[in-house]
Write an enzyme that holds these catalytic residues in place. Structure first.
Site, PDB file in Angstrom:
ATOM      1  N   LYS A   1       2.704   0.239  10.561  1.00 11.40           N
ATOM      2  CA  LYS A   1       1.461   0.347  11.335  1.00 11.40           C
ATOM      3  C   LYS A   1       0.262  -0.113  10.506  1.00 11.40           C
ATOM      4  O   LYS A   1      -0.591  -0.868  10.993  1.00 11.40           O
ATOM      5  CB  LYS A   1       1.287   1.801  11.794  1.00 11.40           C
ATOM      6  CG  LYS A   1       0.064   2.070  12.630  1.00 11.40           C
ATOM      7  CD  LYS A   1       0.287   3.236  13.560  1.00 11.40           C
ATOM      8  CE  LYS A   1       0.324   4.586  12.877  1.00 11.40           C
ATOM      9  NZ  LYS A   1      -1.017   5.067  12.464  1.00 11.40           N
ATOM     10  N   SER A   2       0.188   0.330   9.269  1.00 11.39           N
ATOM     11  CA  SER A   2      -0.953  -0.034   8.412  1.00 11.39           C
ATOM     12  C   SER A   2      -1.020  -1.545   8.220  1.00 11.39           C
ATOM     13  O   SER A   2      -2.095  -2.156   8.296  1.00 11.39           O
ATOM     14  CB  SER A   2      -0.810   0.634   7.041  1.00 11.39           C
ATOM     15  OG  SER A   2      -0.901   2.024   7.166  1.00 11.39           O
TER      16      SER A   2
ATOM     17  N   ARG B   1      -3.847  -4.453   9.725  1.00  8.81           N
ATOM     18  CA  ARG B   1      -4.548  -5.345   8.789  1.00  8.81           C
ATOM     19  C   ARG B   1      -4.239  -6.805   9.062  1.00  8.81           C
ATOM     20  O   ARG B   1      -5.088  -7.679   8.830  1.00  8.81           O
ATOM     21  CB  ARG B   1      -4.167  -4.952   7.354  1.00  8.81           C
ATOM     22  CG  ARG B   1      -4.819  -3.637   6.896  1.00  8.81           C
ATOM     23  CD  ARG B   1      -4.065  -3.054   5.715  1.00  8.81           C
ATOM     24  NE  ARG B   1      -4.731  -1.909   5.088  1.00  8.81           N
ATOM     25  CZ  ARG B   1      -4.685  -0.649   5.549  1.00  8.81           C
ATOM     26  NH1 ARG B   1      -4.015  -0.378   6.670  1.00  8.81           N
ATOM     27  NH2 ARG B   1      -5.297   0.324   4.899  1.00  8.81           N
TER      28      ARG B   1
ATOM     29  N   SER C   1      -8.373   8.029   0.115  1.00 12.00           N
ATOM     30  CA  SER C   1      -8.231   7.546   1.491  1.00 12.00           C
ATOM     31  C   SER C   1      -8.237   6.032   1.515  1.00 12.00           C
ATOM     32  O   SER C   1      -9.229   5.388   1.174  1.00 12.00           O
ATOM     33  CB  SER C   1      -9.382   8.066   2.366  1.00 12.00           C
ATOM     34  OG  SER C   1      -9.425   7.321   3.571  1.00 12.00           O
TER      35      SER C   1
ATOM     36  N   GLN D   1      -8.121   4.335   4.151  1.00 11.57           N
ATOM     37  CA  GLN D   1      -8.970   3.867   5.256  1.00 11.57           C
ATOM     38  C   GLN D   1     -10.403   3.680   4.772  1.00 11.57           C
ATOM     39  O   GLN D   1     -11.047   2.680   5.089  1.00 11.57           O
ATOM     40  CB  GLN D   1      -8.925   4.859   6.421  1.00 11.57           C
ATOM     41  CG  GLN D   1      -7.557   4.890   7.087  1.00 11.57           C
ATOM     42  CD  GLN D   1      -7.471   5.885   8.221  1.00 11.57           C
ATOM     43  OE1 GLN D   1      -8.385   6.668   8.464  1.00 11.57           O
ATOM     44  NE2 GLN D   1      -6.362   5.863   8.933  1.00 11.57           N
TER      45      GLN D   1
ATOM     46  N   ASP E   1       1.411  10.809   5.422  1.00  6.97           N
ATOM     47  CA  ASP E   1       1.784  10.796   6.845  1.00  6.97           C
ATOM     48  C   ASP E   1       3.168  11.396   7.100  1.00  6.97           C
ATOM     49  O   ASP E   1       3.564  11.574   8.254  1.00  6.97           O
ATOM     50  CB  ASP E   1       1.768   9.359   7.381  1.00  6.97           C
ATOM     51  CG  ASP E   1       0.348   8.826   7.502  1.00  6.97           C
ATOM     52  OD1 ASP E   1      -0.601   9.628   7.540  1.00  6.97           O
ATOM     53  OD2 ASP E   1       0.194   7.588   7.556  1.00  6.97           O
TER      54      ASP E   1
ATOM     55  N   LYS F   1      -5.962  14.763  10.408  1.00  9.78           N
ATOM     56  CA  LYS F   1      -5.171  13.641  10.931  1.00  9.78           C
ATOM     57  C   LYS F   1      -5.234  13.674  12.466  1.00  9.78           C
ATOM     58  O   LYS F   1      -6.137  14.270  13.043  1.00  9.78           O
ATOM     59  CB  LYS F   1      -3.741  13.732  10.402  1.00  9.78           C
ATOM     60  CG  LYS F   1      -3.643  13.545   8.889  1.00  9.78           C
ATOM     61  CD  LYS F   1      -4.069  12.150   8.485  1.00  9.78           C
ATOM     62  CE  LYS F   1      -4.048  11.964   6.989  1.00  9.78           C
ATOM     63  NZ  LYS F   1      -4.663  10.707   6.567  1.00  9.78           N
TER      64      LYS F   1
ATOM     65  N   ARG G   1      -2.503  18.989  11.065  1.00 12.18           N
ATOM     66  CA  ARG G   1      -1.038  18.993  10.926  1.00 12.18           C
ATOM     67  C   ARG G   1      -0.508  20.221  10.195  1.00 12.18           C
ATOM     68  O   ARG G   1       0.668  20.551  10.327  1.00 12.18           O
ATOM     69  CB  ARG G   1      -0.576  17.707  10.221  1.00 12.18           C
ATOM     70  CG  ARG G   1      -0.682  16.520  11.158  1.00 12.18           C
ATOM     71  CD  ARG G   1      -0.132  15.242  10.593  1.00 12.18           C
ATOM     72  NE  ARG G   1      -0.130  14.231  11.638  1.00 12.18           N
ATOM     73  CZ  ARG G   1      -0.115  12.920  11.412  1.00 12.18           C
ATOM     74  NH1 ARG G   1      -0.084  12.456  10.173  1.00 12.18           N
ATOM     75  NH2 ARG G   1      -0.104  12.073  12.423  1.00 12.18           N
TER      76      ARG G   1
END
Ligand code: S3P
Length: 434
Positions: free
Chosen positions: A21-22, A26, A167, A169, A315, A342, A346
């Site tokens: 996904k990451s 990108r 992070s 992100q 994750d 998240k 979680r």
């Protein structure tokens, strides 16, 4: 949609889980601002990455596909994006929104970013702060949450930014804004976080320096289109690494999985717990290491999770908690307060579900203590979080009774087809309309 999973079963076979996904997010972002056509294979056709595709189409980028994981992005160059007619809806995707904030802060047009209820409840101050220091103009809703309004035509200046948390992100957001800034933008990390942005920028011919926890780049360069082979997502593979570890007599091979050192906390932690995991056929594709992973069932033991593994497995904790519940003894996780912000909280969501299934646990501010035990059956709330849903589906392999997992629609954000793939490997999972 909800999952009903019968207890027991074993996992066997060979499978490639969907793309990372990451890396998928990108590939669209960098492909869009590159010069030339970027061809991607193995792209994740999940809702999160598709929302990023839609966002760039809305900003004038021609994108062919995706079709069976193949996608071609007709790059418009660093300054070729155009104003979207409507707010960009990033759905459930924190990565989509936070990286786009950086990329869009340097444009010549205004844009609004929004998302679903989960995304609109997530903190954006962590990206608004450094971007504001760079000269960006971003308005948020109450509590620094989305929707966000980004004002264009700002002259961004480069900064040296010390990340308050590990992070990827936030790091990526600042680096992407750095492309549009005068001078050298540097980000210092408190510890390693996933480095896909740095690797991919280099793949697009953009010079990025990394040394001693500081990543930096010079603004104003250009990206040259390239080909990208997206490995299978280790975060999706993680469900089956745990599944085959806890279900007796399992023997499973997961192919072409990304094993970037900043992502393999789940393997390291499971091996510390006694898991039987072997990396086969290690190779590198497009700057990212990949391997086929063989996992056979093994008795697990509880551990204190090393603090240097937390960001590398961030994750994967929902399913690691399932492994901990099946392990002999106590597992302790600390230093993981990021889990509270998240797609759901979680720590709280997993603690509730574990308790429902009869597993003793103690919630900490920044982690959890889990006593290994035996799962009963029960009905699990997911708080609309894809990884909570899939984690509790895996728990059924060692449950005494049926498990019903409510509200599983969000599984499609990261792992479309999880239920049928899991069924093919041996999980007794049914999908029902709810
Ligand atoms: C991601 C970074 C991580 C991770 C998320 C994807 C990325 O978030 O949890 O699923 O692609 O950069 P943080 O940066 O908030 O740790």
């Amino acid at each position: 949609m909800q999952f009903k999973i019968l207890p027991g079963g074993l996992l066997s076979g060979e499978v490639r889980v969907p793309g990372d996904k990451s890396i998928s997010h990108r590939s669209i972002m960098l492909g869009a601002i590159a010069e030339g056509i970027t061809r991607v294979e193995g792209f994740l056709e999940g809702e999160d990455a598709l929302a990023t595709v839609a966002a760039f189409r809305a900003m004038g980028v021609d994108i062919d596909g995706p079709e069976r994981g193949n996608i071609a992005i007709h790059g418009v160059g660093l300054y070729g994006l155009t104003a979207p007619a409507e707010p960009l809806d990033l759905g459930n995707a924190g990565t989509g929104m936070r990286l786009l904030c950086g990329l869009l802060a340097g444009q010549t047009f205004d844009v609004e970013l929004t998302g679903d209820a989960s995304l609109c409840s997530r903190p954006m101050g962590r990206v608004i702060d450094p971007l504001t220091m760079m000269g960006a103009s971003i308005q948020s809703s109450e509590g620094l949450r989305p929707p966000l309004a980004i004002r264009g035509r700002q002259n961004l200046r480069s900064i040296y930014y010390e990340l308050p948390m590990a992070s990827a992100q936030v790091k990526s957001c600042v680096l992407l804004a750095g492309l549009y800034s005068k001078g050298r933008t540097s980000v210092m990390e408190p510890g390693p976080s996933r480095d896909h942005t740095e690797r991919m920028l280099r793949g697009f011919g953009y010079s990025v320096q990394s040394a001693g926890g500081v990543i930096s780049l010079q603004g104003g360069g250009s990206l040259k289109a390239c080909d990208i082979d997206v490995p299978a997502d280790i975060s999706s593979a993680a469900f089956f690494l745990v599944a085959a570890s806890i279900a007796p007599d399992s023997d499973l091979i997961l192919t072409h999985v990304g094993i970037n050192p900043t992502r393999i906390g789940v393997i390291n932690i499971l091996q510390l717990m006694g898991a039987n995991i072997t990396l086969l056929n290690r190779r590198e594709v497009g700057g990212e290491p990949v391997a086929d992973i063989r996992v056979c069932s093994a008795p697990l033991s509880g551990i204190e999770i090393p603090s240097d593994q937390v960001a590398l497995a961030i994750d994967e904790f929902p399913v690691l908690f399932i492994a901990a519940a099946c392990a002999a003894g106590r597992t302790v996780l600390r230093g993981a307060e990021e889990l509270r912000v998240k797609e759901s909280d979680r720590i709280a969501a997993m603690a509730e579900g574990l308790s429902t299934l009869g597993i003793t646990n103690e919630v900490l501010e920044d982690g959890i203590i889990i006593e290994g035990g035996t799962f009963g059956g029960g009905v699990i709330k997911t708080y609309h979080d894809h990884r909570i849903a899939m984690a509790f589906a895996i728990a059924a392999l060692r449950a005494a009774d049926e498990i019903t997992v409510l509200d599983c629609d969000h599984v499609a954000t990261s792992f479309p087809g999880f239920d049928s793939l899991a069924r093919g490997l041996g999980l007794q999972i049914q999908t029902e309309e709810s």
